[in-house]
Write an enzyme that holds these catalytic residues in place. Sequence first.
Site, PDB file in Angstrom:
ATOM      1  N   LYS A  26       0.827  -1.211   0.000  1.00 39.29           N
ATOM      2  CA  LYS A  26       0.000   0.000   0.000  1.00 39.29           C
ATOM      3  C   LYS A  26       0.857   1.255   0.000  1.00 39.29           C
ATOM      4  O   LYS A  26       0.620   2.192  -0.763  1.00 39.29           O
ATOM      5  CB  LYS A  26      -0.943  -0.018   1.204  1.00 39.29           C
ATOM      6  CG  LYS A  26      -1.868   1.182   1.290  1.00 39.29           C
ATOM      7  CD  LYS A  26      -2.798   1.061   2.475  1.00 39.29           C
ATOM      8  CE  LYS A  26      -3.642   2.317   2.644  1.00 39.29           C
ATOM      9  NZ  LYS A  26      -4.563   2.221   3.794  1.00 39.29           N
ATOM     10  N   GLU A  33      10.493  -5.216   3.931  1.00 44.17           N
ATOM     11  CA  GLU A  33      10.602  -6.600   3.469  1.00 44.17           C
ATOM     12  C   GLU A  33      10.208  -6.719   2.005  1.00 44.17           C
ATOM     13  O   GLU A  33      10.886  -7.373   1.203  1.00 44.17           O
ATOM     14  CB  GLU A  33       9.694  -7.512   4.313  1.00 44.17           C
ATOM     15  CG  GLU A  33      10.051  -7.557   5.792  1.00 44.17           C
ATOM     16  CD  GLU A  33       9.304  -6.530   6.618  1.00 44.17           C
ATOM     17  OE1 GLU A  33       9.212  -6.711   7.843  1.00 44.17           O
ATOM     18  OE2 GLU A  33       8.805  -5.525   6.029  1.00 44.17           O
ATOM     19  N   GLU A  76      -4.576  -7.531  14.983  1.00 51.07           N
ATOM     20  CA  GLU A  76      -4.072  -6.222  14.552  1.00 51.07           C
ATOM     21  C   GLU A  76      -5.160  -5.162  14.695  1.00 51.07           C
ATOM     22  O   GLU A  76      -4.864  -3.990  14.930  1.00 51.07           O
ATOM     23  CB  GLU A  76      -3.580  -6.294  13.102  1.00 51.07           C
ATOM     24  CG  GLU A  76      -2.753  -5.076  12.687  1.00 51.07           C
ATOM     25  CD  GLU A  76      -2.000  -5.293  11.397  1.00 51.07           C
ATOM     26  OE1 GLU A  76      -0.841  -5.742  11.454  1.00 51.07           O
ATOM     27  OE2 GLU A  76      -2.573  -5.021  10.318  1.00 51.07           O
ATOM     28  N   HIS A 125      -4.906 -34.569  16.936  1.00 51.34           N
ATOM     29  CA  HIS A 125      -3.764 -35.389  17.328  1.00 51.34           C
ATOM     30  C   HIS A 125      -2.627 -34.541  17.904  1.00 51.34           C
ATOM     31  O   HIS A 125      -1.492 -35.010  17.998  1.00 51.34           O
ATOM     32  CB  HIS A 125      -3.273 -36.205  16.130  1.00 51.34           C
ATOM     33  CG  HIS A 125      -4.289 -37.192  15.645  1.00 51.34           C
ATOM     34  ND1 HIS A 125      -4.383 -38.471  16.148  1.00 51.34           N
ATOM     35  CD2 HIS A 125      -5.287 -37.072  14.732  1.00 51.34           C
ATOM     36  CE1 HIS A 125      -5.377 -39.109  15.545  1.00 51.34           C
ATOM     37  NE2 HIS A 125      -5.941 -38.280  14.690  1.00 51.34           N
ATOM     38  N   GLY A 151      -4.908  -2.410   5.079  1.00 53.16           N
ATOM     39  CA  GLY A 151      -4.132  -3.520   4.524  1.00 53.16           C
ATOM     40  C   GLY A 151      -4.745  -4.877   4.785  1.00 53.16           C
ATOM     41  O   GLY A 151      -4.803  -5.742   3.908  1.00 53.16           O
ATOM     42  N   ARG A 152      -5.246  -5.098   6.011  1.00 47.69           N
ATOM     43  CA  ARG A 152      -5.795  -6.412   6.349  1.00 47.69           C
ATOM     44  C   ARG A 152      -7.192  -6.625   5.775  1.00 47.69           C
ATOM     45  O   ARG A 152      -7.770  -7.701   5.915  1.00 47.69           O
ATOM     46  CB  ARG A 152      -5.799  -6.606   7.866  1.00 47.69           C
ATOM     47  CG  ARG A 152      -6.509  -5.532   8.662  1.00 47.69           C
ATOM     48  CD  ARG A 152      -6.192  -5.670  10.144  1.00 47.69           C
ATOM     49  NE  ARG A 152      -6.679  -4.579  10.960  1.00 47.69           N
ATOM     50  CZ  ARG A 152      -6.057  -3.415  11.130  1.00 47.69           C
ATOM     51  NH1 ARG A 152      -4.912  -3.183  10.481  1.00 47.69           N
ATOM     52  NH2 ARG A 152      -6.550  -2.474  11.906  1.00 47.69           N
ATOM     53  N   LYS A 192       9.528  -1.668  13.904  1.00 53.30           N
ATOM     54  CA  LYS A 192      10.104  -1.329  12.596  1.00 53.30           C
ATOM     55  C   LYS A 192      11.111  -0.196  12.726  1.00 53.30           C
ATOM     56  O   LYS A 192      12.187  -0.231  12.125  1.00 53.30           O
ATOM     57  CB  LYS A 192       8.996  -0.914  11.622  1.00 53.30           C
ATOM     58  CG  LYS A 192       8.125  -2.053  11.126  1.00 53.30           C
ATOM     59  CD  LYS A 192       7.136  -1.514  10.112  1.00 53.30           C
ATOM     60  CE  LYS A 192       6.282  -2.626   9.526  1.00 53.30           C
ATOM     61  NZ  LYS A 192       5.323  -2.100   8.524  1.00 53.30           N
TER      62      LYS A 192
END
Length: 548
Positions: free
Chosen positions: A208, A214, A355, A386, A269-270, A511
């Site tokens: 965005k 990254e 978030e 399991h 963003g999410r 960050k």
Amino acid sequence: MKNVIPIHTNSWKKLTIHFEKIKDIHLIDFFKNDNKRYQRHSFLFQNKILIDMSKNRIDSETISLLLELAEEMNLSNQISSMFTGEKINFTENRSVLHTALRNLGESSIFVDGVDVMPKISFVLNKMKTFSEKIIHGKWKGYSGKKIRNIVNIGIGGSDLGPKMVTMALNPYRNHLNVFFLSNIDSTELFNFLKVNDFETTIFLISSKTFTTKETITNATIIKDCFLKRNNCIKSMEKHFFAITANITAALDFGIVKNNIFQLWDWVGGRYSLWSSMGLSIVLSIGFDNFIKLLRGAYDMDMHFQYEKLSNNIPVLLGLIGIWYNNFFHSETELIVPYDQYLSEFPSYIQQSSMESNGKNIDKNGNHVLWNTSPVIWGSVGINGQHSFYQLLHQGTRLIPCDFIASIFSHHPIQNNQEILLSNFFAQTHALAFGNFFQKNMNYKNNCIENEIYVEKFKYFEGNRPSNSFLLKKLDPYSLGALIALYEHKIFTQGIILNICSFDQWGVELGKKISDDIFNSLLYRTRSVNYDSSTNSLIKFYHDYKVHK
């Protein structure tokens, strides 16, 4: 904006008193005392998704008081504010309009007096045109070969949503290979570069802001490798695309203008998979299926916006979640899909919830005195049986669970789906009722002493709550509705908890500090000065690198 402190409301006080009366009542008794309990607490959405909330530690008074809380917290008006484009993300002065992305031109929606729907339609049509060129082999790479591989380079919301949807809708995928590159760990990038064929690959740089370290680092490395292979900057326009709100930064990176798919600041963003950030989804399943995904979400939007609160599925789920988190102090919430295609769904909802609502400051700027987001976790159901189900059944923590399954499998083989669903039904039953329905419960009275002792370890008290989501089939429409359901559940909880669900300042501090430390690591300086532990770790790194 009406900022009410939830714990100061009359309904919260009533809920506190009510909790003391109800906290020790077993689900067995809830069902015994109400032979229509299932009918009262289950809902069928669009004849596609059954949602059963009856195995929760609630009664009609609980729901009534929770709805009273919703009214006191002004939930209905807040829902309207979101859909009409008011700037409810007040810390960033932004509207929250991911719902407009799936409106499909049904109505005009205004932000700062401008109708945003024409912009959305323009980008949607651009996605359609481009995806059809790629899918039908009309778009060629720099060497004239057809595109076979799509690589989405992004992280967080630019990765989790598109990756989850493409995996969930794998049965609808076409011939294209879609990959997701998110991790800055060089191992992932190394493995990708080792097998990648640049001639038949396009890269979607999904960010965005177009400043995410990254993403831009990985994209730059790939760009450099690409240019080393063909030594022609112009050939980038056949292979590199940007999905971003920062057009200038994308142009500076070398993306040609027509290869930029726009985002807007009112798309979080999410919540961005519904936007151009969903381009990898469109390329994977085709534009028509993407529209069905949007349609499912839109129908859930309409339900959330217009259904009365007492029958509003996301609202009720959100309120029940607050009931456990703040009165039972359950702390965590488990999502277990009994469908391999939904294996990424828990991680996606984890980000959406934690978030959004992982905040400790309320809208008044004060530190909260109540619990906000629970810890969301999960895994595919059968595998979980399991590993961690032992803790669910006999552990000391109360862990509310969401179970998700489909009636029809995309790949029916013998009676596998019946085995899968029998486990789905059995686990929700066992969690709720424990050993109660076993016919041999009383046989231990005739056992010898040692056997009686062993039976204590085989006792299941039950009274562990769960919701069941039963889809007819996992298709684009149902998935869209399911995702939107969780989005609105999270929104509901944010309003009730009086926090801003749409910023994420907690992501920023780490960050910023990492930027400073990065320079120290790269240039072997020791100018940063933190605590003794962090300083020592950095020193150890430097010393080890020197001696090596």
